[in-house]
Design a protein around this motif. Sequence first.
Motif, PDB file in Angstrom:
ATOM      1  N   THR A   1       0.838  -1.203   0.000  1.00  0.00           N
ATOM      2  CA  THR A   1       0.000   0.000   0.000  1.00  0.00           C
ATOM      3  C   THR A   1       0.868   1.245   0.000  1.00  0.00           C
ATOM      4  OG1 THR A   1      -1.767  -1.159   1.203  1.00  0.00           O
ATOM      5  CG2 THR A   1      -1.813   1.260   1.214  1.00  0.00           C
ATOM      6  N   ALA A   2       1.873   1.260   0.870  1.00  0.00           N
ATOM      7  CA  ALA A   2       2.776   2.415   0.930  1.00  0.00           C
ATOM      8  C   ALA A   2       3.535   2.586  -0.383  1.00  0.00           C
ATOM      9  CB  ALA A   2       3.754   2.242   2.093  1.00  0.00           C
ATOM     10  N   ALA A   3       3.982   1.468  -0.971  1.00  0.00           N
ATOM     11  CA  ALA A   3       4.719   1.536  -2.239  1.00  0.00           C
ATOM     12  C   ALA A   3       3.813   2.034  -3.362  1.00  0.00           C
ATOM     13  CB  ALA A   3       5.294   0.165  -2.581  1.00  0.00           C
ATOM     14  N   PHE A   4       2.543   1.624  -3.349  1.00  0.00           N
ATOM     15  CA  PHE A   4       1.577   2.084  -4.356  1.00  0.00           C
ATOM     16  C   PHE A   4       1.388   3.592  -4.243  1.00  0.00           C
ATOM     17  CE2 PHE A   4      -2.488   3.086  -6.160  1.00  0.00           C
ATOM     18  CZ  PHE A   4      -2.689   2.185  -7.185  1.00  0.00           C
ATOM     19  N   VAL A   5       1.226   4.081  -3.025  1.00  0.00           N
ATOM     20  CA  VAL A   5       1.045   5.517  -2.810  1.00  0.00           C
ATOM     21  C   VAL A   5       2.266   6.285  -3.306  1.00  0.00           C
ATOM     22  CG1 VAL A   5       0.835   7.302  -1.032  1.00  0.00           C
ATOM     23  CG2 VAL A   5      -0.564   5.225  -0.904  1.00  0.00           C
ATOM     24  N   ARG A   6       3.447   5.775  -3.011  1.00  0.00           N
ATOM     25  CA  ARG A   6       4.669   6.447  -3.458  1.00  0.00           C
ATOM     26  C   ARG A   6       4.746   6.487  -4.985  1.00  0.00           C
ATOM     27  NH1 ARG A   6       9.352   7.296  -0.629  1.00  0.00           N
ATOM     28  NH2 ARG A   6       8.773   5.734   0.935  1.00  0.00           N
ATOM     29  N   SER A   7       4.389   5.382  -5.629  1.00  0.00           N
ATOM     30  CA  SER A   7       4.496   5.309  -7.091  1.00  0.00           C
ATOM     31  C   SER A   7       3.456   6.181  -7.793  1.00  0.00           C
ATOM     32  CB  SER A   7       4.357   3.853  -7.556  1.00  0.00           C
ATOM     33  OG  SER A   7       3.043   3.370  -7.323  1.00  0.00           O
ATOM     34  N   SER A   8       2.404   6.594  -7.054  1.00  0.00           N
ATOM     35  CA  SER A   8       1.319   7.379  -7.664  1.00  0.00           C
ATOM     36  C   SER A   8       1.279   8.803  -7.144  1.00  0.00           C
ATOM     37  CB  SER A   8      -0.032   6.702  -7.369  1.00  0.00           C
ATOM     38  OG  SER A   8      -0.016   5.337  -7.714  1.00  0.00           O
ATOM     39  N   LYS A   9       2.370   9.259  -6.563  1.00  0.00           N
ATOM     40  CA  LYS A   9       2.380  10.553  -5.890  1.00  0.00           C
ATOM     41  C   LYS A   9       2.095  11.724  -6.831  1.00  0.00           C
ATOM     42  CE  LYS A   9       7.459  10.866  -6.202  1.00  0.00           C
ATOM     43  NZ  LYS A   9       7.530  11.988  -7.153  1.00  0.00           N
ATOM     44  N   ASP A  10       2.349  11.580  -8.110  1.00  0.00           N
ATOM     45  CA  ASP A  10       2.174  12.695  -9.040  1.00  0.00           C
ATOM     46  C   ASP A  10       0.723  12.907  -9.461  1.00  0.00           C
ATOM     47  OD1 ASP A  10       4.896  13.215  -9.031  1.00  0.00           O
ATOM     48  OD2 ASP A  10       5.288  11.872 -10.717  1.00  0.00           O
ATOM     49  N   THR A  11      -0.153  11.918  -9.192  1.00  0.00           N
ATOM     50  CA  THR A  11      -1.532  12.039  -9.685  1.00  0.00           C
ATOM     51  C   THR A  11      -2.597  11.838  -8.612  1.00  0.00           C
ATOM     52  OG1 THR A  11      -1.535   9.697 -10.326  1.00  0.00           O
ATOM     53  CG2 THR A  11      -0.907  11.305 -12.018  1.00  0.00           C
ATOM     54  N   LEU A  12      -2.259  11.193  -7.494  1.00  0.00           N
ATOM     55  CA  LEU A  12      -3.276  10.901  -6.481  1.00  0.00           C
ATOM     56  C   LEU A  12      -3.913  12.168  -5.938  1.00  0.00           C
ATOM     57  CD1 LEU A  12      -1.834   7.979  -4.298  1.00  0.00           C
ATOM     58  CD2 LEU A  12      -3.923   7.952  -5.675  1.00  0.00           C
ATOM     59  N   LYS A  13      -5.254  12.129  -5.829  1.00  0.00           N
ATOM     60  CA  LYS A  13      -5.993  13.240  -5.239  1.00  0.00           C
ATOM     61  C   LYS A  13      -6.617  12.863  -3.898  1.00  0.00           C
ATOM     62  CE  LYS A  13      -7.234  15.392  -9.665  1.00  0.00           C
ATOM     63  NZ  LYS A  13      -8.371  15.837 -10.528  1.00  0.00           N
ATOM     64  N   SER A  14      -6.927  11.578  -3.727  1.00  0.00           N
ATOM     65  CA  SER A  14      -7.545  11.144  -2.472  1.00  0.00           C
ATOM     66  C   SER A  14      -7.115   9.723  -2.134  1.00  0.00           C
ATOM     67  CB  SER A  14      -9.069  11.234  -2.553  1.00  0.00           C
ATOM     68  OG  SER A  14      -9.565  10.397  -3.588  1.00  0.00           O
ATOM     69  N   ILE A  15      -6.992   9.471  -0.838  1.00  0.00           N
ATOM     70  CA  ILE A  15      -6.605   8.156  -0.321  1.00  0.00           C
ATOM     71  C   ILE A  15      -7.542   7.808   0.830  1.00  0.00           C
ATOM     72  CG2 ILE A  15      -4.798   6.801   0.808  1.00  0.00           C
ATOM     73  CD1 ILE A  15      -2.750   8.708  -0.442  1.00  0.00           C
ATOM     74  N   SER A  16      -8.040   6.585   0.842  1.00  0.00           N
ATOM     75  CA  SER A  16      -8.880   6.108   1.932  1.00  0.00           C
ATOM     76  C   SER A  16      -8.342   4.766   2.421  1.00  0.00           C
ATOM     77  CB  SER A  16     -10.332   5.951   1.466  1.00  0.00           C
ATOM     78  OG  SER A  16     -11.118   5.372   2.487  1.00  0.00           O
ATOM     79  N   ILE A  17      -7.953   4.719   3.691  1.00  0.00           N
ATOM     80  CA  ILE A  17      -7.433   3.492   4.295  1.00  0.00           C
ATOM     81  C   ILE A  17      -8.301   3.169   5.505  1.00  0.00           C
ATOM     82  CG2 ILE A  17      -5.450   2.329   5.312  1.00  0.00           C
ATOM     83  CD1 ILE A  17      -4.957   3.157   2.445  1.00  0.00           C
ATOM     84  N   THR A  18      -8.869   1.962   5.526  1.00  0.00           N
ATOM     85  CA  THR A  18      -9.768   1.574   6.607  1.00  0.00           C
ATOM     86  C   THR A  18      -9.339   0.242   7.195  1.00  0.00           C
ATOM     87  OG1 THR A  18     -11.632   2.702   5.566  1.00  0.00           O
ATOM     88  CG2 THR A  18     -12.151   1.060   7.228  1.00  0.00           C
ATOM     89  N   LEU A  19      -9.172   0.218   8.517  1.00  0.00           N
ATOM     90  CA  LEU A  19      -8.913  -1.031   9.229  1.00  0.00           C
ATOM     91  C   LEU A  19     -10.189  -1.452   9.952  1.00  0.00           C
ATOM     92  CD1 LEU A  19      -5.422  -0.525  10.945  1.00  0.00           C
ATOM     93  CD2 LEU A  19      -5.935  -1.498   8.709  1.00  0.00           C
ATOM     94  N   GLY A  20     -10.560  -2.714   9.794  1.00  0.00           N
ATOM     95  CA  GLY A  20     -11.700  -3.213  10.541  1.00  0.00           C
ATOM     96  C   GLY A  20     -11.319  -3.430  11.998  1.00  0.00           C
ATOM     97  N   GLU A  21     -12.208  -3.069  12.896  1.00  0.00           N
ATOM     98  CA  GLU A  21     -11.995  -3.278  14.326  1.00  0.00           C
ATOM     99  C   GLU A  21     -12.970  -4.346  14.806  1.00  0.00           C
ATOM    100  OE1 GLU A  21     -10.613   1.241  15.598  1.00  0.00           O
ATOM    101  OE2 GLU A  21     -12.720   0.653  15.793  1.00  0.00           O
ATOM    102  N   ALA A  22     -12.464  -5.506  15.199  1.00  0.00           N
ATOM    103  CA  ALA A  22     -13.327  -6.554  15.716  1.00  0.00           C
ATOM    104  C   ALA A  22     -14.104  -6.043  16.917  1.00  0.00           C
ATOM    105  CB  ALA A  22     -12.497  -7.770  16.111  1.00  0.00           C
ATOM    106  N   SER A  23     -15.337  -6.482  17.063  1.00  0.00           N
ATOM    107  CA  SER A  23     -16.180  -5.967  18.147  1.00  0.00           C
ATOM    108  C   SER A  23     -15.573  -6.239  19.510  1.00  0.00           C
ATOM    109  CB  SER A  23     -17.577  -6.595  18.060  1.00  0.00           C
ATOM    110  OG  SER A  23     -17.488  -8.004  18.131  1.00  0.00           O
ATOM    111  N   TYR A  24     -14.800  -7.310  19.637  1.00  0.00           N
ATOM    112  CA  TYR A  24     -14.213  -7.631  20.941  1.00  0.00           C
ATOM    113  C   TYR A  24     -12.850  -6.951  21.141  1.00  0.00           C
ATOM    114  CZ  TYR A  24     -12.348 -11.249  17.822  1.00  0.00           C
ATOM    115  OH  TYR A  24     -11.792 -11.922  16.745  1.00  0.00           O
ATOM    116  N   LEU A  25     -12.450  -6.097  20.198  1.00  0.00           N
ATOM    117  CA  LEU A  25     -11.206  -5.356  20.393  1.00  0.00           C
ATOM    118  C   LEU A  25     -11.387  -4.273  21.457  1.00  0.00           C
ATOM    119  CD1 LEU A  25      -8.288  -4.929  19.470  1.00  0.00           C
ATOM    120  CD2 LEU A  25      -9.133  -3.441  17.659  1.00  0.00           C
ATOM    121  N   PHE A  26     -12.598  -3.726  21.536  1.00  0.00           N
ATOM    122  CA  PHE A  26     -12.927  -2.729  22.553  1.00  0.00           C
ATOM    123  C   PHE A  26     -14.174  -3.203  23.302  1.00  0.00           C
ATOM    124  CE2 PHE A  26     -10.882  -0.494  19.036  1.00  0.00           C
ATOM    125  CZ  PHE A  26      -9.825   0.113  19.697  1.00  0.00           C
ATOM    126  N   PRO A  27     -14.047  -4.263  24.107  1.00  0.00           N
ATOM    127  CA  PRO A  27     -15.229  -4.835  24.769  1.00  0.00           C
ATOM    128  C   PRO A  27     -15.788  -3.917  25.852  1.00  0.00           C
ATOM    129  CG  PRO A  27     -13.216  -5.853  25.609  1.00  0.00           C
ATOM    130  CD  PRO A  27     -12.805  -4.969  24.464  1.00  0.00           C
TER     131      PRO A  27
END
Length: 451
Positions: A303-329
């Motif tokens: 993901t980081a390498a993709f962002v670096r390789s596209s630095k001249d054209t990228l306008k928006s980036i969205s990164i989402t990590l799922g949080e298991a329900s029992y991570l914050f019980p």
Amino acid sequence: MPATPALPADVLLLVFEELAGYPTTLAKAGSISRSWRTLSLPFLLKDVDLSSHNRGRLPEHEGPNFAPFRIVMSDYSDRYRPRSLVPRQRAFLQLMIDRPELAIHVKSFAWTLVWHDTDEFNCARDEMNGIDFRTWEVFGRLCSVTHLDLASLHQIGYEPYIWQNPDTLFPAVTHLRLVGWMSRGLVRAIVDSLDASKLVSAKFDYLQDEGALPNGKPIPQDLVWKTRESRYPDDIYNDEGISDELWNRQERGEVAIFPGPMWLPLRLLRSRTMSSITHLQVSLSPFSDLADLRNDITTFLETAAFVRSSKDTLKSISITLGEASYLFPTEEDLRGMCGTSRHNIRGKYQPMCFDLASSFLRRLLAVLNEENFQHLTQVDLKGFRIVRTGASGRPVDRSTDLTWQYIRDCPFVDEEFTKTDNTDCRQAFSGYDIYIPLEELNEMEQSVTLL
């Protein structure tokens, strides 16, 4: 009474073009006469949506039996779909077989690969029929599709046809979205076929490698659980993930591919010229301590390498990590758990998620801080609460200080993103749930070699 004069065909075409965004109205217009149907059908096919994975949260399927997995999402399993989906998909396939000249009119294509119909009361599946075995043939004809939204949510591990896709699929795609668990063969066919220089948007939502045995067959769940490599890296911030040596051996079919986050399309695309890419979206299911963590780490790196390789054209980036329900019980959750479960969550799972999330941020923010992004205006990060509230499981670890320094130095985000809730009950795909006799399973285990 004199007959009503017929509208000229060119006028009708203009009318149908205006109705292209209203499929119900357009379909009714096409039912008026055979000539109207002939003229309107290409516009009706311009935007084909035969999917079930975009319906979001499905409260009607939630209940106490799902605890602690209280949220049901339509892009989690083929179980949660309208009963009419497969019949409608089969009708479309039949139309494309009967009228192949219509395939060029499909520009936007959303499809959920489920293959079988399911009875919602007894979960009985029907058998794949003749038209199902022409799916890849039809997909191969959709050479004008520019917007592709493809999900794979099936749990069929015994039908060889599913993995016999052609090498070229959807060559005109400029907006790509892949969802669910897929084989590398299917993803490679799509990514290798498109013109990377014309790709505008790439979205990989909970995209997971379904894994494979050295012979290319899908890997069964029992074998994954029996032989998985769930090692915890000595230095998660500098671990190389899937090494080049292991990658090459997987490519040659010498070793197994284990399920986990799929980083393949990121690697394939960044190795080519992307001169039009403006948006990247990567969403990951909650981290799993039953998976091979090397896939997670490699996804961070790619993901980081993709962002670096596209630095001249990228306008928006969205990164989402799922949080298991029992991570914050909640306190109520904890009271309902045994001591072992509470220990595993607090002593193992939470520290693991902290290190993985912090590692991901370190790699991504380093690129955002170092490179010059001329057009980037929006960076959305979600699901990183553990970085604020958790701690590493290592006795002495000051790596958190550096992660926070990256956060404070980043010109595209502030600390508020670490407060965003993203409870997610999707589970990581861990192989196909198919019965394998113990003797055969033992033979498979001998053929699965990990570095």
